[in-house]
Structures are given as C-alpha cells and as structure tokens.
Design an enzyme around this catalytic site. Structure first.
Site, mmCIF file in Angstrom:
data_model
loop_
_atom_site.group_PDB
_atom_site.id
_atom_site.type_symbol
_atom_site.label_atom_id
_atom_site.label_comp_id
_atom_site.label_asym_id
_atom_site.label_seq_id
_atom_site.Cartn_x
_atom_site.Cartn_y
_atom_site.Cartn_z
ATOM 1 N N ARG A 107 0.850 -1.191 0.000
ATOM 2 C CA ARG A 107 0.000 0.000 0.000
ATOM 3 C C ARG A 107 0.884 1.240 0.000
ATOM 4 O O ARG A 107 2.096 1.138 0.123
ATOM 5 C CB ARG A 107 -0.950 -0.006 1.205
ATOM 6 C CG ARG A 107 -0.217 0.031 2.533
ATOM 7 C CD ARG A 107 -1.194 0.070 3.694
ATOM 8 N NE ARG A 107 -0.506 -0.102 4.955
ATOM 9 C CZ ARG A 107 -1.116 -0.166 6.134
ATOM 10 N NH1 ARG A 107 -2.430 -0.077 6.207
ATOM 11 N NH2 ARG A 107 -0.418 -0.310 7.230
ATOM 12 N N CYS A 111 3.095 8.423 -5.739
ATOM 13 C CA CYS A 111 3.884 9.632 -5.548
ATOM 14 C C CYS A 111 2.904 10.808 -5.433
ATOM 15 O O CYS A 111 2.043 10.984 -6.299
ATOM 16 C CB CYS A 111 4.793 9.773 -6.766
ATOM 17 S SG CYS A 111 5.665 11.306 -6.768
ATOM 18 N N ASN A 145 -5.064 7.373 3.984
ATOM 19 C CA ASN A 145 -4.744 6.659 5.217
ATOM 20 C C ASN A 145 -3.276 6.851 5.546
ATOM 21 O O ASN A 145 -2.405 6.507 4.752
ATOM 22 C CB ASN A 145 -5.021 5.155 5.046
ATOM 23 C CG ASN A 145 -4.952 4.396 6.359
ATOM 24 O OD1 ASN A 145 -5.905 4.398 7.129
ATOM 25 N ND2 ASN A 145 -3.828 3.762 6.631
ATOM 26 N N GLU A 146 -3.017 7.444 6.709
ATOM 27 C CA GLU A 146 -1.660 7.563 7.250
ATOM 28 C C GLU A 146 -0.641 8.071 6.223
ATOM 29 O O GLU A 146 0.292 7.342 5.831
ATOM 30 C CB GLU A 146 -1.176 6.234 7.826
ATOM 31 C CG GLU A 146 -1.921 5.832 9.071
ATOM 32 C CD GLU A 146 -1.377 4.544 9.693
ATOM 33 O OE1 GLU A 146 -0.647 3.798 9.017
ATOM 34 O OE2 GLU A 146 -1.704 4.285 10.847
ATOM 35 N N GLU A 318 -7.393 4.765 15.221
ATOM 36 C CA GLU A 318 -7.072 3.341 15.357
ATOM 37 C C GLU A 318 -6.397 3.149 16.709
ATOM 38 O O GLU A 318 -5.315 3.701 16.949
ATOM 39 C CB GLU A 318 -6.125 2.894 14.240
ATOM 40 C CG GLU A 318 -6.710 3.082 12.849
ATOM 41 C CD GLU A 318 -5.772 2.596 11.745
ATOM 42 O OE1 GLU A 318 -4.762 1.916 12.049
ATOM 43 O OE2 GLU A 318 -6.035 2.912 10.580
ATOM 44 N N TRP A 326 3.393 -5.906 13.311
ATOM 45 C CA TRP A 326 4.414 -5.265 12.486
ATOM 46 C C TRP A 326 5.695 -4.872 13.205
ATOM 47 O O TRP A 326 6.619 -4.381 12.567
ATOM 48 C CB TRP A 326 3.828 -4.050 11.772
ATOM 49 C CG TRP A 326 2.950 -3.161 12.594
ATOM 50 C CD1 TRP A 326 1.577 -3.206 12.628
ATOM 51 C CD2 TRP A 326 3.327 -2.122 13.503
ATOM 52 N NE1 TRP A 326 1.095 -2.247 13.500
ATOM 53 C CE2 TRP A 326 2.139 -1.566 14.050
ATOM 54 C CE3 TRP A 326 4.556 -1.587 13.910
ATOM 55 C CZ2 TRP A 326 2.139 -0.520 14.974
ATOM 56 C CZ3 TRP A 326 4.551 -0.544 14.832
ATOM 57 C CH2 TRP A 326 3.357 -0.025 15.351
ATOM 58 N N GLU A 366 -2.139 -8.853 7.419
ATOM 59 C CA GLU A 366 -2.381 -8.556 8.838
ATOM 60 C C GLU A 366 -3.135 -9.677 9.557
ATOM 61 O O GLU A 366 -3.835 -9.427 10.541
ATOM 62 C CB GLU A 366 -3.086 -7.207 8.961
ATOM 63 C CG GLU A 366 -2.162 -6.089 8.499
ATOM 64 C CD GLU A 366 -2.720 -4.682 8.659
ATOM 65 O OE1 GLU A 366 -3.925 -4.532 8.898
ATOM 66 O OE2 GLU A 366 -1.917 -3.730 8.526
ATOM 67 N N GLN A 367 -2.970 -10.908 9.087
ATOM 68 C CA GLN A 367 -3.689 -12.008 9.741
ATOM 69 C C GLN A 367 -3.228 -12.234 11.170
ATOM 70 O O GLN A 367 -3.937 -12.827 11.976
ATOM 71 C CB GLN A 367 -3.597 -13.287 8.918
ATOM 72 C CG GLN A 367 -2.197 -13.717 8.584
ATOM 73 C CD GLN A 367 -2.209 -14.929 7.669
ATOM 74 O OE1 GLN A 367 -2.291 -16.051 8.139
ATOM 75 N NE2 GLN A 367 -2.159 -14.685 6.371
ATOM 76 N N MET A 368 -2.017 -11.750 11.538
ATOM 77 C CA MET A 368 -1.539 -11.910 12.914
ATOM 78 C C MET A 368 -1.873 -10.694 13.781
ATOM 79 O O MET A 368 -1.439 -10.606 14.930
ATOM 80 C CB MET A 368 -0.022 -12.148 12.931
ATOM 81 C CG MET A 368 0.415 -13.377 12.165
ATOM 82 S SD MET A 368 -0.403 -14.878 12.749
ATOM 83 C CE MET A 368 0.350 -15.068 14.364
ATOM 84 N N HIS A 369 -2.616 -9.760 13.236
ATOM 85 C CA HIS A 369 -2.985 -8.547 13.987
ATOM 86 C C HIS A 369 -4.321 -8.787 14.676
ATOM 87 O O HIS A 369 -5.305 -9.130 14.035
ATOM 88 C CB HIS A 369 -3.107 -7.381 13.003
ATOM 89 C CG HIS A 369 -3.163 -6.034 13.645
ATOM 90 N ND1 HIS A 369 -4.196 -5.634 14.468
ATOM 91 C CD2 HIS A 369 -2.315 -4.988 13.584
ATOM 92 C CE1 HIS A 369 -3.967 -4.394 14.881
ATOM 93 N NE2 HIS A 369 -2.827 -3.988 14.364
HETATM 94 C C1 GAL Z 1 -2.120 1.224 10.728
HETATM 95 C C2 GAL Z 1 -2.942 1.241 9.455
HETATM 96 C C3 GAL Z 1 -3.968 0.133 9.435
HETATM 97 C C4 GAL Z 1 -3.352 -1.153 9.887
HETATM 98 C C5 GAL Z 1 -2.759 -0.974 11.249
HETATM 99 C C6 GAL Z 1 -2.160 -2.224 11.832
HETATM 100 O O1 GAL Z 1 -0.878 1.804 10.545
HETATM 101 O O2 GAL Z 1 -3.603 2.466 9.248
HETATM 102 O O3 GAL Z 1 -4.482 0.000 8.130
HETATM 103 O O4 GAL Z 1 -2.366 -1.526 8.981
HETATM 104 O O5 GAL Z 1 -1.753 -0.009 11.189
HETATM 105 O O6 GAL Z 1 -1.587 -1.984 13.088
#
Ligand code: GAL
Length: 652
Positions: A107, A111, A145-146, A318, A326, A366-369
């Site tokens: 993601r 630019c 996003n971010e 969030e 991560w 992100e399956q481990m999140h």
């Molecule tokens: C953020 C992001 C989310 C998700 C999350 C996981 O940085 O906006 O989409 O990736 O982290 O912790």
C-alpha cells in the site's frame, strides 16, 4: 464538540461475507460503538476496472450500519491505487532516494506529486461524494490513510522532479536568487537554470543542506496539497461532515500543522506496544519494563501534538486492541491497558477512540494482527476492555480541554533541519523535544504542544522552545510580552530560513530579550558527557559555549566553568542537551519560578487535567496511591489506590 466521548471501530465489510454484516453491526451497537470507519482500502472493489463503478455493495454496508444506529466515517481509497491503474500509469509509483521504484503489492504505492494520480483520486472521491455525501449515516470522511507511513512522503520520481523545479521557481523567482540563498558558490554548485536542478538523491559526499531542506519543505507541501484536493471536493459534496485524516506516530516528514489546517478533526493511530518496540529511543531496560504497557509518555505526546493540529478537535482513529503484527516483537497488552489507553486519550481531549479492528482477518498481511473479535467471531480480550471503557466514559461529560500548565513548541521544519545537519549522530529533534516533554510530565504537569508561529503565549506559566532552528516574528513578539517563564535552546535560532548561520550568531534574539551568544558548539560522544557544577545531571550529545553580557545572568555552570543555563528576566537559555536528572532540576527550578505546583511522580504514573477532572494513569508495575501524590477529591473513576494498569479520575 460532542456531548460526551464515544468509541468507534474500523471495519472492512469487503473482507467478510455479506451475510455477516448485520450481525456484526448488531454486536457493535450492543458494545456501545458509535462510529464505524470503512472503505479506506477498497478501491479494487469499488472500481475493479476503469469506469466500472460498483458502489452498491458499499451502499448496502452503509445501510446495514445505519439500521443498527451506527454512524459511518467513509475512507477515500487513495492509499491503495488498484493494479489496473498502476498498469495504466506506472509512473505514479514512488521512487526511493536510491532511484529504486517501490512497486505494487502492499500500500501507499504512489507519488504525491503525480498529476495523473491526483486526478484519478479526485475522480473516485467525486463518485463517492456524489453517492454518499449526504447520506444520513455518513458523519465524516477519512481522507486517504496515514500519509507518510512506510516512509512514503518523499519521492525521487520524475513527477516529483518536475514539481520540485516548479516549486523552486515559485519560491525564488530567479536562479541567481536560488544560487545565493543556497550558497552554491561552495563546491562549484551554481546552476544556470531551474531546469538543471536535480532531486537530492545519491552523491559522493554530502549534498548542500539548503538543497535538501528545500526538498523536504517541498515534499511536505506536496502532501498538504494532495490532501487539500480531496478535502475541498468533499466539503462541496458532503456539507456539514467532518473531514478527518489519521496521522501516524513519530512521523515527521510532512508538516501536520499545515495539513491539519484543512481538516475538521485530526486523528491518529495509537499502537503503544508497537511504537515502544520499533520507534523508541529508550534503552532495553525501559523497553522491557514497559513492554506490555507501552511508553508512559509516547501516546500522551501525540495526543497533545495532534490536538493542536486542528484547533482542538481530535480522535484516535485506530487504537491497538491486542498484539499487532508489524514490530520486531508483538507482545499482548497487560490486562487493563487497552482500557487505560482509551481513557487516557479521552483525558487529553479525544472526542472518539476507535479500535483497529473489529474482527481479526484470517488472511493476507495482517492475519496476525488482533481485533476486538478473534477470526472466528468470538470476543478477544480487547473487546472486554472496550466494554469496560464504555462504562467509564458514561461517567465523564464532555469538557473542552483547557490550556495546560506548560507548553512546548513543536516544529516540523526543525525536525527536517536537524535531519539534514545533525552535526552529531544523536542529535534528533523529536528526541530532544520528547525529552523535555517527559520531564514536564514526570513533575505532574499537563502540557500543550503548540506550533512555532504561535503569537500568544499568555495562557501558560511555562513555555519551552528547544531546538527551533529558526525564529519567526510572531513567536519573538509573543516572547516579548510573555509574563511566564520561558526556556529556549539548545540550538534554537541557530539558522536563518535559508539554512545559514545568522549574522549575529545564535540564538539570534534581540539583546533586550537575551544578551547571550553561542560562541562555539560541539557534539559529544554519548560516553563523554559534561558535568554540571552542583547538580547531579550532565549535558549530553550537544554542548554550546555561551558568552553573556548586560543583564543576562548565569544560573548553572559546567564543571569546567562555562555558563550552561542563563537567565534574563524570566527568559532562560540552555546551552546543551540535558540528561534526565539535569532536566528534572531545570524543570523544578522553572516551574517554581512560574508558580506551578509539581509532584515527583513514581515511575510510570502520569497525570492529566481535563476540565474539572484530574486523571491518573498507572503504566508502572507497582501500586500507587493518590493520597501520596497529593490528589484528593470526589472519585469519578477508579479509587484512591491505583494498581498497575489502573485509571483514576478525581473531581477537582
Ligand atoms: C495502521 C494502518 C492500518 C493497519 C494498522 C495495523 O498503521 O492504518 O491500516 O495496517 O496499522 O496496526
């Protein structure tokens, strides 16, 4: 301003069978969730091929949430251009400093300067805005996003080069002015036209700092412009709705104050355990001790910073609900910490705390999140903590955050300046400001973070301005009329806006404010600190040799006889980077001069005043007691005993 703080959640209807949506929405509402953010990565489902818009499923998802009484924050999907678009327009991809293209597959692969991509974003945002802008469930928009996450604010692409040359032309008007401002006579760098200037990428030795500084300013401006295009369009198509962006932690590559001026609400993504693990300067021992709690100041710092970027209205978009995926290590939060983080945000003025995410995804990156629910739909630990936070929130009315005891200036261009020219490996702006912020909090002070062009400091007893690379007229005139106590330096006022040493040397203040000159500087190895006479603290990393005259007096000397802390009236200048014991001594002295009452908090215990409430949080591993901290009053949340992970709120 809302009537009371609320909670929210991030949800991805496109990740789950439609047959699950209604039950998910019912359970969200039952938990007490008010806001659901959706859609921010859904471009490939909204438009699988150019022009083939499929908004019906999103409409059905919004309806389902609406039926359950939930309000929607709709994301614009520009952080994830779909594959067909990247194939059509491969030069929208960002390029790193070494010239490597950052490709499709994750993601933020775009630019900011690419005109074609900007138009594509406006096209999809227009479609979304026209369809959903006035939908009764849509309470706000999250743009993209971010920004800047994954180090993507700066790009060395062709699009960036073209835009940079134009930006320089607009700034300098003539190449002669640019050559003079940058000092290009040095090492034969003079240019004959804007067309021949490159992006500061790779070169055998250091590239001109003024060139890099302008590239960093330019890159920040590109992010602000990119955001503004979408924000302006959404304001037309979706009147009365909040325009929001979700910032990240310790992201310095664009000016969040400048971007926040185009938002109604700033929000940020708070991952206390991930941040402690992967973006903290604290040593291993500290990180081990707080591994399941998070750093006791890092979240608060960002709450205070981002509150200032959009005139006081801010959310956590969030909130970490359990282990993330991560960081180098991803521990589970200690019991009670998800609730604590939620209440702490509210104590710093958050209108909404929204958890990431509703249900853990069993597939992809992100399956481990973790989520509030496990992948099988059963409640995870975070769910129960959110539930207890909702109960606590019902006891807190809304209160506008009043001005804090103390303020610290935070300035993104200063972060870029010291990144460009640290002059010592450890000199990093965020770290310097954060050290000062922590010291104020260790003394129980509530802190506001304010931008560098603040023109009125009168709300504060104590103001700190560490490391501000160049002065601006508004701040200097605010200092002139300021009645409280100010602490300036190190390195403040040590450059002009063109990145040169000022003619009269740092700190470059009029003599009637501070009759002091930094005559020489040195950066220090971490194992070569400078001792301070009569104090147990030291100067580390960075030292200045101060020469005073007139009514400027020395308050602290180094062991080798140089002024370290000097004072003229109530304005102080600090000639070095103080370690924690020295900062504690300086803060104690200044707070007392400012008439602020302080308390030496136990490790991991922190205070925050909010309206008529004083909140106390325990990030530490031992019990604390409010009485011992001198805090008394009717208890609204918790009690006088504060266990690890405990929160108390007392009415003043
Ligand atoms: C953020 C992001 C989310 C998700 C999350 C996981 O940085 O906006 O989409 O990736 O982290 O912790």
């Amino acid at each position: 301003m809302k009537n009371k703080p609320e909670i929210g959640v991030c949800y991805y209807p496109e990740h789950w069978p439609e047959t699950h949506w209604r039950e998910d929405a019912r359970r969200m509402a039952a938990l007490g969730i008010a806001y659901v953010r959706i859609g921010e990565f859904a471009w490939s489902r909204l438009e699988p091929e150019r022009g083939d818009l499929r908004l019906e499923w999103l409409e059905r998802a919004i309806e389902v949430l609406h039926d359950a009484g939930l309000k929607v924050i709709l994301g614009t999907p520009s952080a994830t251009p779909p594959k067909w678009l990247v194939d059509e327009m491969p030069d929208l991809l960002p390029v790193d400093r070494e010239g490597k293209i950052l490709g499709f597959g994750s993601r933020r692969h775009y630019c900011f300067s690419h005109p074609g991509y900007r138009n594509e974003c406006l096209r999809i945002v227009k479609a979304l805005g026209e369809r959903f802008g006035e939908h009764p469930a849509v309470a706000g928009w999250q743009v993209d996003n971010e920004y800047g996450c994954h180090d993507t604010a700066r790009s060395w692409s062709e699009a960036s080069l073209t835009a940079f040359r134009q930006w320089l032309k607009d700034k300098y008007g003539s190449i002669e002015r640019l050559n003079a401002a940058w000092g290009n006579v040095f090492w034969s760098k003079e240019y004959s036209g804007f067309f021949s200037i490159d992006l500061p990428g790779l070169a055998p030795a250091e590239i001109n700092p003024a060139h890099r500084m302008d590239f960093y300013r330019f890159s920040s401006d590109q992010v602000v412009e990119f955001n503004r295009l979408q924000a302006d369009l959404l304001r037309q198509l979706s009147p009365g709705r909040d325009i929001i962006h979700n910032f990240m932690g310790r992201t310095l590559t664009f000016d969040h104050f400048a971007l926040g001026a185009d938002l109604d609400v700033s929000s940020w993504d708070s991952y206390p355990l991930g941040f402690l693990e992967d973006r903290s300067d604290a040593g291993d021992d500290w990180r081990r001790r707080f591994a399941r709690a998070g750093d006791p100041d890092f979240q608060a710092f960002h709450h205070d910073l981002y509150r200032a970027t959009s005139a006081g209205r801010w959310w956590v978009m969030e909130q970490q609900p359990g282990p993330v995926n991560w960081a180098d290590h991803n521990p589970a939060p200690r019991d009670g910490m998800v609730r604590l983080w939620t209440l702490e945000a509210v104590a710093h003025g958050a209108e909404v705390v929204s958890y990431f995410r509703w249900k853990q995804a069993p597939f992809a990156q992100e399956q481990m999140h973790s989520g509030l629910l496990r992948p099988d739909g059963v409640e995870a630990e975070g769910y129960f903590e959110a539930e207890s936070a909702v109960e606590d929130l019902s006891k807190i009315g809304s209160a506008k955050v009043a001005a804090a005891d103390a303020a610290i200036v935070f300035d993104y261009p200063s972060a870029w300046a010291w990144e460009v020219q640290p002059q010592g490996r450890e000199f990093e702006y965020f770290r310097l400001v954060f050290d000062h912020y922590r010291a104020l909090r260790r003394k129980g002070l509530s802190v506001d973070i304010i931008p560098a062009d603040t023109g009125d400091l009168s709300a504060y007893g104590l103001v700190m301005i560490p490391g501000l690379f160049t002065w601006n007229a508004a701040l200097v005139s605010a200092l002139r009329t300021f009645k409280g106590v100010a602490l300036i330096g190190p390195r403040t006022g040590s450059k002009t806006a063109d990145f040169c040493i000022p003619d009269t040397l740092p700190p470059d203040l009029p003599k009637d404010l501070a009759d002091v000159v930094v005559s020489r500087v040195e950066s220090l190895r971490p194992d070569c600190p400078v001792e301070i006479a009569g104090e147990n603290g030291t100067i580390k990393f960075w030292r200045e040799f101060l020469v005073t005259s007139g009514s400027c007096q020395t308050e602290m000397f180094s062991e080798d006889g140089w002024p370290v802390l000097v004072r003229q009236g109530t304005l102080h200048y600090l000639g070095g980077w103080p370690d924690d014991p020295l900062l504690d001594a300086v803060v104690a002295r200044l707070a007392s001069a400012a008439g602020l009452s302080t308390v030496d908090l136990p490790e991991g215990v922190r205070l925050r005043r909010h309206g008529d409430l004083t909140f106390v949080f325990n990030y530490g591993e031992t019990d604390a007691d409010l009485g011992a901290l001198g805090i008394a009053g009717p208890v609204v949340i918790g009690g006088n005993a504060l266990p690890p992970s405990g929160v108390s709120a007392v009415r003043n």
